[in-house]
Design a protein around this motif. Sequence first.
Motif, mmCIF file in Angstrom:
data_model
loop_
_atom_site.group_PDB
_atom_site.id
_atom_site.type_symbol
_atom_site.label_atom_id
_atom_site.label_comp_id
_atom_site.label_asym_id
_atom_site.label_seq_id
_atom_site.Cartn_x
_atom_site.Cartn_y
_atom_site.Cartn_z
ATOM 1 N N ASN A 354 37.863 44.394 42.983
ATOM 2 C CA ASN A 354 36.634 44.680 42.228
ATOM 3 C C ASN A 354 36.789 44.783 40.717
ATOM 4 O OD1 ASN A 354 34.891 44.626 44.437
ATOM 5 N ND2 ASN A 354 35.151 46.807 44.864
ATOM 6 N N VAL A 355 37.860 45.376 40.230
ATOM 7 C CA VAL A 355 38.058 45.585 38.790
ATOM 8 C C VAL A 355 39.002 44.509 38.276
ATOM 9 C CG1 VAL A 355 39.048 47.158 37.092
ATOM 10 C CG2 VAL A 355 37.614 48.056 38.950
ATOM 11 N N ILE A 356 38.492 43.615 37.393
ATOM 12 C CA ILE A 356 39.262 42.449 36.908
ATOM 13 C C ILE A 356 40.173 41.932 38.036
ATOM 14 C CG2 ILE A 356 39.119 42.698 34.414
ATOM 15 C CD1 ILE A 356 41.688 44.333 34.409
ATOM 16 N N ALA A 357 39.537 41.482 39.108
ATOM 17 C CA ALA A 357 40.258 41.332 40.369
ATOM 18 C C ALA A 357 40.049 39.975 41.045
ATOM 19 C CB ALA A 357 39.805 42.427 41.330
ATOM 20 N N PRO A 358 41.048 39.546 41.826
ATOM 21 C CA PRO A 358 40.883 38.315 42.611
ATOM 22 C C PRO A 358 39.953 38.484 43.802
ATOM 23 C CG PRO A 358 43.020 39.321 43.070
ATOM 24 C CD PRO A 358 42.411 40.101 41.946
ATOM 25 N N VAL A 359 39.766 39.732 44.263
ATOM 26 C CA VAL A 359 38.943 39.989 45.441
ATOM 27 C C VAL A 359 37.836 40.968 45.079
ATOM 28 C CG1 VAL A 359 38.909 40.861 47.820
ATOM 29 C CG2 VAL A 359 40.904 39.590 46.990
ATOM 30 N N MET A 360 36.603 40.622 45.437
ATOM 31 C CA MET A 360 35.446 41.488 45.212
ATOM 32 C C MET A 360 34.861 41.903 46.560
ATOM 33 S SD MET A 360 35.274 41.504 41.880
ATOM 34 C CE MET A 360 33.648 42.184 41.507
ATOM 35 N N THR A 361 34.226 43.077 46.585
ATOM 36 C CA THR A 361 33.567 43.521 47.813
ATOM 37 C C THR A 361 32.101 43.817 47.557
ATOM 38 O OG1 THR A 361 33.982 45.891 47.477
ATOM 39 C CG2 THR A 361 35.714 44.631 48.606
#
Length: 501
Positions: A354-361
């Motif tokens: 979620n935070v500057i991330a490859p994976v979001m939810t």
Amino acid sequence: MARVYLDSRRVIGALDRNLFGSFLEHLGRAIYEGIYDPVSKLSDANGFRKDVMEEVRQMGVPIIRYPGGNFVSGYNWLDGVGPKESRPRVLDKAWNSINSNQFGTNEFMAWCKAVGAEPLMGLNLGTGTAEEAAALVEYCNSDQGTKWSDLRRKHGFSEPYGVKRWCLGNEMDGPWQIGHMTATEYGMKAQDAARQMRYVDPSLQLIACGSSGPFMPTYLEWDREVLEQCYDYVDGLSLHRYFTNSPQDTGGDSSKFLAMNLSMEQQIEETIAVCDLVRGHKRSPKRLWLSFDEWNVWYRARTGDATNGHRQQAPHLLEEVYNLEDALLVGGLVNSLLRHADRIKVACLAQLINVIAPVMTNSSGLLRQTIYYPYKWALQYGRGAVLNLLVESPTYEVSKLGQVPYVDVAGTMSAQDGKVAIFALNRDLSKAHVVEINWQDRTPGQVLVSTVLTGGDLKASNTFDSPQKVAPQTFAKPSTSGGRTKLELPARSYTVIQWSG
């Protein structure tokens, strides 16, 4: 034509799997609504999101830094242990957010075990003391019969965690950091913390806090002064770097942006030089390694409401949306880390969820952003030793970086099974480039993997509605004849090819 000369006898060094670690901070929705969401139908009895755990497990993330980040410099770890109903809701001053403390040290250890990752624990050397740092080591690593180990057992965790690697603070050179201090002050505090921690557990590997990046006026001088104080007491030094394609940095020039991994390499080499300078001063037999424990593209969600939680719990902060060109640069950054695997033993993509991330939810599932793919490929196929490749490529001019090769290639080989992997970035925005791989001492086996990330729109990104807009495509398996493999890298692409032994 570009040429790559590959000789399996020529290696840069062994590849430590922790080179492709990640990072989770109590920031935005990284923890709450990210990995921990007890009210979600997708969570288990511990409140851990099952889909996220499965994704991280499949990715094979080896080590995860926690709990910060800027957050850690104001964090009291005691707030996050013990009965959940007794834990205080506190104001996190770093991100102006509310932390419920429902997820803390023991929850993180349980989550790491569930996903198969090693913890890289961050310590509060801002408002925290050396004594408090040693107390946390005792809580985590001592068996029983002492104040803090018995408290852990009282909390229901009889077995010690045996946490091996610890970060002595975070970005203490930064005026934005809670507890910001001078290099000499920090170096002495880090020395004291290291000494006290090792009295508890002599086997620890400790990482001193290096400069926050080349933009700092104290860059490199900070590192030197810190190490003059604590070189004998630590094992590694941290580096941080975020890359941007903003008008003030690259002028929005994508061809310059895709060369920025070479700026990362310059930073690595300058930091190594300082470490070795102090080693000379100390006449020390010990050679420090580096922990590049924050790196990524980040420049859009970086001001205003994107960084201010307005005293909310799990606010949407730093939720950068990544596009194709961001993913291509992340591929280049992977290559740069590989090329310095002789000195970098830990590195953390910042961050994981979620935070500057490859994976979001969201409430119904998860999304793989564009940068997920080069990171996942590094985890999957980067094995064994890093090859010392000779790469010849046409070049183009980039201000401050000089002549930049259009084709950037890194490679690994596993001694166990002989598998060879090549990671190739084509920075050319308009033209494909033919690459010839010259095998100097061996003939490769069959092509096991041949995948490319490319597309016509550098600004294309994935969304929950269009999750496959930027996704890997099958790359034609190249054939080898007479010890030479020819392939054509598409314009603006990142490609991985793996051969059997």
